[in-house]
Design a protein around this motif. Structure first.
Motif, short mmCIF file in Angstrom:
data_model
loop_
_atom_site.label_atom_id
_atom_site.label_comp_id
_atom_site.label_asym_id
_atom_site.label_seq_id
_atom_site.Cartn_x
_atom_site.Cartn_y
_atom_site.Cartn_z
N GLY A 62 -13.74 15.59 -14.67
CA GLY A 62 -14.72 14.68 -15.05
C GLY A 62 -14.73 13.32 -14.33
O GLY A 62 -15.35 12.48 -14.49
N ILE A 63 -13.70 13.24 -13.27
CA ILE A 63 -13.42 11.90 -12.61
C ILE A 63 -13.55 12.47 -11.00
O ILE A 63 -13.19 13.43 -10.63
N ALA A 64 -14.52 11.54 -10.47
CA ALA A 64 -14.71 11.79 -8.93
C ALA A 64 -13.82 10.95 -8.49
O ALA A 64 -13.39 9.94 -8.41
N SER A 65 -13.11 11.87 -7.19
CA SER A 65 -12.03 11.26 -6.28
C SER A 65 -12.47 11.32 -4.84
O SER A 65 -12.76 12.36 -4.45
N THR A 66 -11.79 10.58 -3.92
CA THR A 66 -11.90 10.71 -2.80
C THR A 66 -10.58 11.58 -2.32
O THR A 66 -9.66 11.71 -3.01
N ASP A 67 -10.52 12.08 -1.01
CA ASP A 67 -9.46 12.61 -0.49
C ASP A 67 -8.24 11.48 -0.44
O ASP A 67 -8.68 10.32 -0.21
N PRO A 68 -7.02 11.83 -0.29
CA PRO A 68 -6.13 10.99 0.06
C PRO A 68 -6.13 10.09 1.25
O PRO A 68 -6.35 10.89 2.29
N LEU A 69 -6.15 8.95 1.19
CA LEU A 69 -6.17 8.03 2.54
C LEU A 69 -4.69 7.64 2.67
O LEU A 69 -3.85 7.26 1.54
N LEU A 70 -4.26 7.87 3.96
CA LEU A 70 -2.94 7.76 4.37
C LEU A 70 -2.83 6.14 5.05
O LEU A 70 -3.60 6.24 5.89
N LEU A 71 -1.71 5.62 4.70
CA LEU A 71 -1.59 4.09 5.32
C LEU A 71 -0.28 4.00 5.80
O LEU A 71 0.78 4.33 5.20
N ARG A 72 -0.08 3.68 7.05
CA ARG A 72 1.33 3.43 7.58
C ARG A 72 1.75 1.98 7.23
O ARG A 72 1.06 0.96 7.74
N VAL A 73 2.88 1.92 6.61
CA VAL A 73 3.49 0.39 6.21
C VAL A 73 4.56 0.27 6.95
O VAL A 73 5.77 0.97 6.88
N PRO A 74 4.37 -0.55 8.01
CA PRO A 74 5.63 -0.92 8.67
C PRO A 74 6.81 -1.69 8.13
O PRO A 74 6.66 -2.25 7.06
N ARG A 82 -1.85 0.00 8.49
CA ARG A 82 -2.90 0.23 9.10
C ARG A 82 -3.13 1.88 8.59
O ARG A 82 -2.27 2.43 7.97
N VAL A 83 -4.49 2.45 8.71
CA VAL A 83 -4.85 3.63 8.37
C VAL A 83 -4.17 4.67 9.32
O VAL A 83 -3.91 4.34 10.52
N ALA A 84 -3.53 5.67 8.67
CA ALA A 84 -2.92 6.62 9.37
C ALA A 84 -3.86 7.98 9.43
O ALA A 84 -3.92 8.56 8.47
N LEU A 85 -4.56 8.37 10.58
CA LEU A 85 -5.28 9.62 10.56
C LEU A 85 -4.50 10.83 10.21
O LEU A 85 -4.86 11.55 9.21
N ASP A 86 -3.41 10.99 10.89
CA ASP A 86 -2.61 12.15 10.68
C ASP A 86 -1.19 12.07 11.08
O ASP A 86 -0.70 13.16 10.85
N THR A 87 -0.77 10.91 11.51
CA THR A 87 0.51 10.94 11.99
C THR A 87 1.49 9.42 11.39
O THR A 87 0.57 8.31 11.19
N ARG A 93 6.74 3.39 6.02
CA ARG A 93 6.69 3.84 4.81
C ARG A 93 5.18 4.30 4.59
O ARG A 93 4.34 3.85 5.44
N LEU A 94 5.14 5.32 3.82
CA LEU A 94 3.99 5.93 3.83
C LEU A 94 2.98 5.80 2.39
O LEU A 94 3.85 5.79 1.44
N ALA A 95 2.00 5.10 2.69
CA ALA A 95 1.30 4.75 1.26
C ALA A 95 0.13 5.69 1.26
O ALA A 95 -0.40 5.89 2.11
N ILE A 96 -0.02 6.23 0.05
CA ILE A 96 -0.93 7.23 -0.27
C ILE A 96 -2.04 6.65 -1.32
O ILE A 96 -1.83 6.23 -2.24
N GLN A 97 -3.28 6.80 -0.88
CA GLN A 97 -4.16 6.07 -1.87
C GLN A 97 -5.44 6.98 -2.19
O GLN A 97 -6.04 7.55 -1.22
N ILE A 98 -6.13 6.88 -3.34
CA ILE A 98 -7.31 7.84 -3.72
C ILE A 98 -7.93 6.66 -4.52
O ILE A 98 -7.53 5.92 -5.19
N GLY A 144 0.38 5.19 -4.20
CA GLY A 144 1.91 5.19 -4.30
C GLY A 144 2.48 4.90 -2.79
O GLY A 144 2.09 5.18 -1.96
N VAL A 145 3.76 4.46 -2.79
CA VAL A 145 4.22 4.24 -1.29
C VAL A 145 5.84 4.89 -1.56
O VAL A 145 6.42 4.81 -2.28
N SER A 146 6.11 5.55 -0.46
CA SER A 146 7.27 6.29 -0.32
C SER A 146 7.98 6.09 1.06
O SER A 146 7.27 5.91 1.97
N GLU A 147 9.08 6.00 1.10
CA GLU A 147 9.98 5.88 2.42
C GLU A 147 9.79 7.11 3.04
O GLU A 147 10.13 8.19 2.60
N MET A 148 9.84 7.35 4.45
CA MET A 148 9.71 8.40 5.32
C MET A 148 11.10 8.73 5.99
O MET A 148 11.32 9.50 6.52
#
Length: 186
Positions: A62-74, A82-87, A93-98, A144-148
């Motif tokens: 019942g909730i509409a969601s976008t695909d995860p957006l990846l953000l590069r956190v230096p 910055r937005v990370a398209l695929d790398t 750090r990697l931020a994942i957002q929906i 959410g943000v995680s160390e890579m």
């Protein structure tokens, strides 16, 4: 389909190192688009790039969601998010957002946890609790943000687990590549 949906100009500001950073938020109806970005510098040099974008929302519980957006956190003091398209690199750090939309009561009972795994359905290697923030339109942004740095270079999946009243109602996934940290000789 060759029909222009939106056009405009935006100054990109001052260069930071070898990069010019800009962000644009473009509200569009669900569908497939081609984003064309062109740049001209002060001496008249021109460049452009086209990027295909699939803008859609999945409905989960019942909730509409976008695909995860990846953000590069230096690292602190070494640039902007910055937005990370695929790398992503190990020293970021990697931020994942929906984004979530739905009835207010349903959104208030929603939590999101994020993780990173080597396969779409594999065990999580890194976990992060989602921080949910309501915006002016009534939708909710979960991030959410995680160390890579503890993961070896390779292919991974970023996953968002959406729960309502504690029950799992859906999962969103996005593949990405983790590259080795660059050697900084400064």
């Amino acid at each position: 389909n060759g029909v222009r949906v939106l056009a405009g100009e935006q100054p990109v500001g001052e260069p930071r190192g070898d990069n010019l950073v800009f962000t644009a938020n473009v509200p569009v109806a669900p569908g497939t688009y081609v984003a064309r970005v062109a740049v001209i510098d002060g001496s008249g040099r021109i460049g452009s790039v086209d990027h295909r974008i699939d803008a859609h929302r999945a409905v989960i519980g019942g909730i509409a969601s976008t695909d995860p957006l990846l953000l590069r956190v230096p690292p602190a003091g070494r640039g902007e998010t910055r937005v990370a398209l695929d790398t992503v690199t190990q020293d970021e750090r990697l931020a994942i957002q929906i984004d979530l939309d739905g009835e207010r009561a349903l959104l208030e009972a929603t939590t999101v946890d994020f993780d990173v795994a080597t396969t779409a359905d594999g065990p999580p290697l890194v976990k992060a609790s989602g921080n949910l923030v309501s915006n002016r339109t009534g939708s909710v942004v979960a991030q959410g943000v995680s160390e890579m740095r503890m993961l070896p270079p390779g292919a991974y999946f970023a996953r968002a687990h959406v729960r309502s009243n504690g029950d799992l109602v859906g999962e969103m996934r996005r593949p990405f590549t983790l590259k080795a940290a660059s050697l900084d000789t400064t």
